[in-house]
Enzyme design. Structure first.
Site, PDB file in Angstrom:
ATOM      1  N   ASP A  88      -8.672   8.793   8.094  1.00 20.54           N
ATOM      2  CA  ASP A  88      -8.557   8.402   6.685  1.00 20.54           C
ATOM      3  C   ASP A  88      -9.496   7.238   6.392  1.00 20.54           C
ATOM      4  OD1 ASP A  88      -7.465   8.634   4.083  1.00 20.54           O
ATOM      5  OD2 ASP A  88      -6.007   7.050   4.478  1.00 20.54           O
ATOM      6  N   GLU A 118      -3.073  -9.679  13.945  1.00 18.08           N
ATOM      7  CA  GLU A 118      -4.049 -10.664  13.490  1.00 18.08           C
ATOM      8  C   GLU A 118      -4.260 -10.587  11.980  1.00 18.08           C
ATOM      9  OE1 GLU A 118      -8.922 -11.272  13.931  1.00 18.08           O
ATOM     10  OE2 GLU A 118      -7.864  -9.671  14.994  1.00 18.08           O
ATOM     11  N   ASP A 123      -5.568   0.153   9.095  1.00 19.92           N
ATOM     12  CA  ASP A 123      -4.748   1.301   8.653  1.00 19.92           C
ATOM     13  C   ASP A 123      -4.971   2.521   9.535  1.00 19.92           C
ATOM     14  OD1 ASP A 123      -3.780  -0.276   6.643  1.00 19.92           O
ATOM     15  OD2 ASP A 123      -5.056   0.568   5.079  1.00 19.92           O
ATOM     16  N   GLY A 143       0.803  -1.204   0.000  1.00 23.00           N
ATOM     17  CA  GLY A 143       0.000   0.000   0.000  1.00 23.00           C
ATOM     18  C   GLY A 143       0.837   1.255   0.000  1.00 23.00           C
ATOM     19  N   ASN A 187     -10.009   1.021   3.514  1.00 22.48           N
ATOM     20  CA  ASN A 187      -9.316   0.515   4.699  1.00 22.48           C
ATOM     21  C   ASN A 187     -10.293  -0.045   5.736  1.00 22.48           C
ATOM     22  OD1 ASN A 187     -10.245   3.024   5.635  1.00 22.48           O
ATOM     23  ND2 ASN A 187      -8.251   3.978   5.228  1.00 22.48           N
ATOM     24  N   ALA A 204       2.877   0.970   3.496  1.00 26.33           N
ATOM     25  CA  ALA A 204       3.436  -0.265   4.038  1.00 26.33           C
ATOM     26  C   ALA A 204       3.217  -1.439   3.091  1.00 26.33           C
ATOM     27  CB  ALA A 204       2.786  -0.572   5.393  1.00 26.33           C
TER      28      ALA A 204
END
Length: 292
Positions: free
Chosen positions: A168, A122, A195, A26, A173, A29
């Protein structure tokens, strides 16, 4: 697959055993599926600042606390060490937000460890055990759209009551996961918010209101494609108004209707302004007549 260099230290530390595959890459990351004993988890590797398209905008980092005074001074000066510390603070912001929100009961991935710029957490999955899709990859019936929208609005409230604004939030996300049922009941599909490195403190950031309104508007616009009546709702302003008034809680019943309160007009003050303007105009005319 061969472990990326950034994950090698986690293998050496015994935090992960093997790297299964890359899950996504992304704007800030890369995420890998990893094995930790008998469990499958994911490892989020934060990109260096100069390799990210998402900038650490001052709107997001405003009022973030740094415990080490030396680090805070270096960050303020913009030195090389300060930039390194700012990068570390940016990465740890998501870790802090995840632990804080998970403790508050918000549906976020469970964090397990943060080591050497890598967040181990997770793996959010669907009913088949595969990585859960993002909302933007799924179509919904009007009924499901209304259900998930209501769930996410409640999650925004829960986050705000915990002092956090995502900043965001959108269909890109949020994952549609298979969530276990309570007390042995059958599981169901539901949203999980991801995120969070740009999450802001609701009380300490001057841009928190604007960000929350944008987050809620994004939810409205996305689910409004499937349930058009949602497009006319005003949950964002309603939530923030209740929050500012100290009346917001996880149990607050929302309506989606918001009418801004109009302050009573001070007619005496208005009349004084009119009289002052009239006097000023009369004085101006008198000066013009005198100099003519």
């Amino acid at each position: 697959m061969k472990a990326p260099p950034r994950l090698q230290s986690l293998i050496e530390e015994g935090l992960i055993d093997t790297v299964v595959r890359q899950l996504m890459s992304g704007k800030e990351a890369m995420v890998f599926v990893v094995r930790c004993g008998d469990e499958t988890r994911c490892a989020k590797i934060y990109k260096e600042a100069n390799n990210r398209s998402f900038r650490q905008a001052v709107d997001y980092t405003e009022n973030r606390k740094v415990k080490n005074s030396r680090s805070a001074r270096a960050m303020a000066k913009g030195s090389k060490f300060g930039r390194q510390e700012q990068e570390a603070a940016w990465q740890s912001a998501e870790v802090d937000a995840l632990y804080r929100l998970a403790a508050a009961g918000v549906r976020v991935p469970q964090p397990y460890n943060f080591h050497d710029g890598v967040l181990l957490m997770e793996l959010v999955t669907d009913a088949n055990g595969d990585a859960a899709p993002r909302l933007n990859d799924v179509s919904f019936t009007p009924e499901d759209a209304r259900t998930h929208h209501a769930t996410l609005v409640a999650e925004v409230v829960r986050m705000l009551c915990a002092g956090v604004v995502h900043g965001d939030l959108s269909e890109f996300n949020i994952l549609l996961a298979h969530l276990p049922g309570a007390d042995g009941q059958e599981g169901h599909d539901g949203p999980v918010i991801i995120d969070l490195p740009q999450a802001v403190d609701a009380a300490g950031n001057n841009h928190a209101q604007r960000m929350l309104l944008r987050d809620v508007a994004n939810l409205r616009d996305f689910f409004g494609q499937f349930a058009p009546e949602l497009r006319s709702t005003q949950y964002g302003p309603e939530i923030w108004s209740l929050y500012q008034s100290g009346l917001l809680s996880n149990e607050t019943a929302l309506t989606g209707i918001y009418a801004p309160a109009h302050a009573d007009v001070d007619m005496q003050a208005v009349l004084r302004e009119i009289d002052d303007a009239r006097d000023e105009d009369a004085a101006r005319r008198l000066r013009m007549a005198t100099t003519a």
